[in-house]
Design a protein around this motif. Structure first.
Motif, PDB file in Angstrom:
ATOM      1  N   VAL A 136       5.893   5.303  -1.124  1.00  0.00           N
ATOM      2  CA  VAL A 136       5.967   6.139   0.104  1.00  0.00           C
ATOM      3  C   VAL A 136       4.928   8.030  -0.998  1.00  0.00           C
ATOM      4  CG1 VAL A 136       6.613   8.763   0.857  1.00  0.00           C
ATOM      5  CG2 VAL A 136       7.854   6.243   1.945  1.00  0.00           C
ATOM      6  N   SER A 137       3.510   7.685  -0.634  1.00  0.00           N
ATOM      7  CA  SER A 137       2.614   8.946  -1.419  1.00  0.00           C
ATOM      8  C   SER A 137       2.857   9.819  -1.192  1.00  0.00           C
ATOM      9  CB  SER A 137       1.413   8.126  -1.291  1.00  0.00           C
ATOM     10  OG  SER A 137       0.803   8.176  -0.327  1.00  0.00           O
ATOM     11  N   ASP A 138       3.091  10.337  -0.017  1.00  0.00           N
ATOM     12  CA  ASP A 138       2.767  12.028   0.319  1.00  0.00           C
ATOM     13  C   ASP A 138       3.913  12.265   1.678  1.00  0.00           C
ATOM     14  OD1 ASP A 138       0.543  10.182   1.498  1.00  0.00           O
ATOM     15  OD2 ASP A 138       1.602  11.474   3.031  1.00  0.00           O
ATOM     16  N   HIS A 139       4.196  13.584   2.039  1.00  0.00           N
ATOM     17  CA  HIS A 139       5.197  13.319   2.991  1.00  0.00           C
ATOM     18  C   HIS A 139       4.443  14.029   4.008  1.00  0.00           C
ATOM     19  CE1 HIS A 139       8.501  14.589   4.924  1.00  0.00           C
ATOM     20  NE2 HIS A 139       9.473  13.255   4.081  1.00  0.00           N
ATOM     21  N   LEU A 140       4.096  14.105   5.421  1.00  0.00           N
ATOM     22  CA  LEU A 140       3.844  14.722   6.555  1.00  0.00           C
ATOM     23  C   LEU A 140       4.541  16.340   6.266  1.00  0.00           C
ATOM     24  CD1 LEU A 140       2.053  12.338   6.520  1.00  0.00           C
ATOM     25  CD2 LEU A 140       2.062  12.819   8.611  1.00  0.00           C
ATOM     26  N   LEU A 141       5.910  15.748   6.036  1.00  0.00           N
ATOM     27  CA  LEU A 141       7.007  16.849   6.566  1.00  0.00           C
ATOM     28  C   LEU A 141       7.071  18.293   5.324  1.00  0.00           C
ATOM     29  CD1 LEU A 141       9.934  15.202   7.905  1.00  0.00           C
ATOM     30  CD2 LEU A 141       7.865  16.500   9.258  1.00  0.00           C
TER      31      LEU A 141
ATOM     32  N   GLY B  20       6.642   6.016   9.339  1.00  0.00           N
ATOM     33  CA  GLY B  20       5.981   6.136   7.947  1.00  0.00           C
ATOM     34  C   GLY B  20       4.059   6.611   8.406  1.00  0.00           C
ATOM     35  N   VAL B  21       2.882   7.203   8.471  1.00  0.00           N
ATOM     36  CA  VAL B  21       1.763   6.632   8.387  1.00  0.00           C
ATOM     37  C   VAL B  21       0.472   5.914   7.651  1.00  0.00           C
ATOM     38  CG1 VAL B  21       0.740   9.282   7.851  1.00  0.00           C
ATOM     39  CG2 VAL B  21      -0.737   7.488   9.622  1.00  0.00           C
ATOM     40  N   GLU B  22       0.077   5.650   7.632  1.00  0.00           N
ATOM     41  CA  GLU B  22      -0.713   4.426   6.987  1.00  0.00           C
ATOM     42  C   GLU B  22      -1.648   3.543   8.069  1.00  0.00           C
ATOM     43  OE1 GLU B  22      -0.379   0.111   7.106  1.00  0.00           O
ATOM     44  OE2 GLU B  22      -0.655   1.272   8.360  1.00  0.00           O
ATOM     45  N   MET B  23      -2.873   3.233   7.328  1.00  0.00           N
ATOM     46  CA  MET B  23      -4.058   2.601   8.274  1.00  0.00           C
ATOM     47  C   MET B  23      -4.270   1.464   8.811  1.00  0.00           C
ATOM     48  SD  MET B  23      -6.275   5.916   6.663  1.00  0.00           S
ATOM     49  CE  MET B  23      -7.498   5.631   7.941  1.00  0.00           C
ATOM     50  N   GLU B  24      -3.289   0.275   7.779  1.00  0.00           N
ATOM     51  CA  GLU B  24      -4.005  -1.108   8.041  1.00  0.00           C
ATOM     52  C   GLU B  24      -3.295  -1.854   8.518  1.00  0.00           C
ATOM     53  OE1 GLU B  24      -3.671   0.359   4.581  1.00  0.00           O
ATOM     54  OE2 GLU B  24      -6.268   0.685   4.422  1.00  0.00           O
TER      55      GLU B  24
ATOM     56  N   ASP C 270      -5.674   5.844  12.966  1.00  0.00           N
ATOM     57  CA  ASP C 270      -7.522   5.584  12.459  1.00  0.00           C
ATOM     58  C   ASP C 270      -8.346   6.101  11.390  1.00  0.00           C
ATOM     59  OD1 ASP C 270      -7.896   2.802  13.568  1.00  0.00           O
ATOM     60  OD2 ASP C 270      -8.163   3.770  16.093  1.00  0.00           O
ATOM     61  N   THR C 271      -7.222   6.979  11.079  1.00  0.00           N
ATOM     62  CA  THR C 271      -7.695   8.411  10.360  1.00  0.00           C
ATOM     63  C   THR C 271      -7.181   9.233   9.264  1.00  0.00           C
ATOM     64  OG1 THR C 271      -6.633   9.878  12.144  1.00  0.00           O
ATOM     65  CG2 THR C 271      -9.627   9.585  12.353  1.00  0.00           C
ATOM     66  N   PHE C 272      -7.588   9.139   8.193  1.00  0.00           N
ATOM     67  CA  PHE C 272      -5.746  10.107   7.476  1.00  0.00           C
ATOM     68  C   PHE C 272      -6.732  11.608   7.771  1.00  0.00           C
ATOM     69  CE2 PHE C 272      -5.502  11.247   2.761  1.00  0.00           C
ATOM     70  CZ  PHE C 272      -4.786  11.006   2.680  1.00  0.00           C
ATOM     71  N   TYR C 273      -7.770  11.984   7.873  1.00  0.00           N
ATOM     72  CA  TYR C 273      -7.483  13.710   7.864  1.00  0.00           C
ATOM     73  C   TYR C 273      -7.247  13.788   9.059  1.00  0.00           C
ATOM     74  CZ  TYR C 273      -8.979  13.401   2.980  1.00  0.00           C
ATOM     75  OH  TYR C 273      -8.784  13.362   1.989  1.00  0.00           O
TER      76      TYR C 273
ATOM     77  N   GLY D 261       0.774  -1.322  -0.278  1.00  0.00           N
ATOM     78  CA  GLY D 261       0.143  -0.158   0.077  1.00  0.00           C
ATOM     79  C   GLY D 261       0.522   1.216   0.340  1.00  0.00           C
ATOM     80  N   SER D 262       0.483   2.486   0.855  1.00  0.00           N
ATOM     81  CA  SER D 262       1.168   3.387   0.827  1.00  0.00           C
ATOM     82  C   SER D 262       1.233   4.151   1.937  1.00  0.00           C
ATOM     83  CB  SER D 262       0.209   4.507  -0.359  1.00  0.00           C
ATOM     84  OG  SER D 262      -1.260   4.435   0.044  1.00  0.00           O
ATOM     85  N   CYS D 263       1.757   4.586   1.953  1.00  0.00           N
ATOM     86  CA  CYS D 263       2.221   5.657   3.414  1.00  0.00           C
ATOM     87  C   CYS D 263       2.432   6.888   3.183  1.00  0.00           C
ATOM     88  CB  CYS D 263       2.970   4.831   4.082  1.00  0.00           C
ATOM     89  SG  CYS D 263       4.662   4.880   4.298  1.00  0.00           S
TER      90      CYS D 263
HETATM   91  N1  HPA Z   1      -1.838   9.536   6.317  1.00  0.00           N
HETATM   92  C1  HPA Z   1      -2.687   7.914   6.332  1.00  0.00           C
HETATM   93  N2  HPA Z   1      -2.823   7.108   5.520  1.00  0.00           N
HETATM   94  C2  HPA Z   1      -2.418   7.340   4.739  1.00  0.00           C
HETATM   95  C3  HPA Z   1      -1.482   8.428   4.674  1.00  0.00           C
HETATM   96  C4  HPA Z   1      -1.038   9.391   5.303  1.00  0.00           C
HETATM   97  O1  HPA Z   1      -0.764  10.252   5.382  1.00  0.00           O
HETATM   98  N3  HPA Z   1      -0.648   9.005   3.426  1.00  0.00           N
HETATM   99  C5  HPA Z   1      -1.181   6.737   2.858  1.00  0.00           C
HETATM  100  N4  HPA Z   1      -1.983   6.315   3.505  1.00  0.00           N
END
Ligand code: HPA
Length: 235
Positions: free
Chosen positions: A202-207, A177-181, A157-160, A89-91
């Motif tokens: 890695v699909s996105d970067h929180l920093l 990194g963060v993901e949800m599963e 447990d949350t994306f947003y 998956g992605s994180c």
């Molecule tokens: N947060 C939670 N789950 C994710 C993210 C994220 O930024 N990117 C991909 N899965």
């Protein structure tokens, strides 16, 4: 057949790769497997079984979040007797040295709560990867031209996010990194004596708030599928 997987027992292989997105399951089956056929369409959560280098493998969507992952992993383990489950998956990256498209292999998955939390009550169970799968995935990643990071991840447990303080605490403790599963997958594998691993791109970067344009997602997703297949069937 189960409530959520409309396949006969023989339709599902001992080894299952689990992307969150059912269309990624379709793409990975079409790209990497031979003789792939669709074995599940219930709720549109597509699953495919085929061959990779002569090994039988199923690629089944898990949906997003731990409750959805829990449904599919429970049924795959308890009803289909699946032995090896690998999340692909992605994180979102949480450390500065990690870049978009890198691979993250989860040694552990920290979580605030999983569908299994009620078992542990006030105990902090530590969900962790199967060591042999982890070692084989790291070895496989070294055969590819992709930066790979191995360590702890955070299964949210949350994306947003309503709790940005948790992200900050995770970053301060070296979480990659963060993901949800993953945490629920690792917990179920521990409970039933199965092997599990989570490999993410890695699909996105929180920093930096960057995210991967959709036209570049396929290539990095392919690297990750290759790592997962080589980890499942080394040598
Ligand atoms: N947060 C939670 N789950 C994710 C993210 C994220 O930024 N990117 C991909 N899965």
């Amino acid at each position: 057949m189960t409530i959520h997987i409309g396949a006969a027992k023989d339709d599902i292989a001992d080894t299952v790769l689990m992307p969150g997105d059912p269309y990624r399951a379709k793409w990975a089956a079409e790209t990497f497997l031979t003789d792939a056929r669709c074995i599940n369409e219930v709720r549109g959560m597509l699953g495919f079984t085929g061959l990779w280098n002569g090994h039988r493998v199923t690629i089944q969507g898990s949906g997003m979040g731990m409750p959805s992952m829990s449904i599919y992993a429970n049924e795959l383990i308890r009803d289909f007797d699946v032995q090896t489950l690998i999340r692909i998956g992605s994180c979102g990256a949480m450390q500065p040295q990690i870049k978009l498209r890198d691979i993250v292999i989860a040694m552990t998955a920290t979580t605030y709560g999983t569908p299994s939390s009620s078992i542990f009550r006030d105990l902090n169970f530590a969900p962790c990867a199967d060591y042999d799968l982890l070692e084989a995935a790291v070895a496989a990643s070294k055969t590819l031209d992709v930066a790979t990071h191995v360590g702890g991840i955070y299964s949210s447990d949350t994306f947003y996010d309503e709790r940005p303080d948790l992200n900050e605490a995770m970053q301060r403790h070296g979480i990659l990194g963060v993901e949800m599963e993953a945490a629920e997958l690792y917990t179920l594998a521990a409970r039933y004596g199965r092997r599990a691993l989570a490999v993410m791109t890695v699909s996105d970067h929180l920093l930096t708030s960057e995210d991967l344009p959709s036209d570049q997602r396929e290539r990095s997703f392919g690297d990750m599928v290759e790592v997962a297949l080589k980890a499942a069937f080394p040598g």
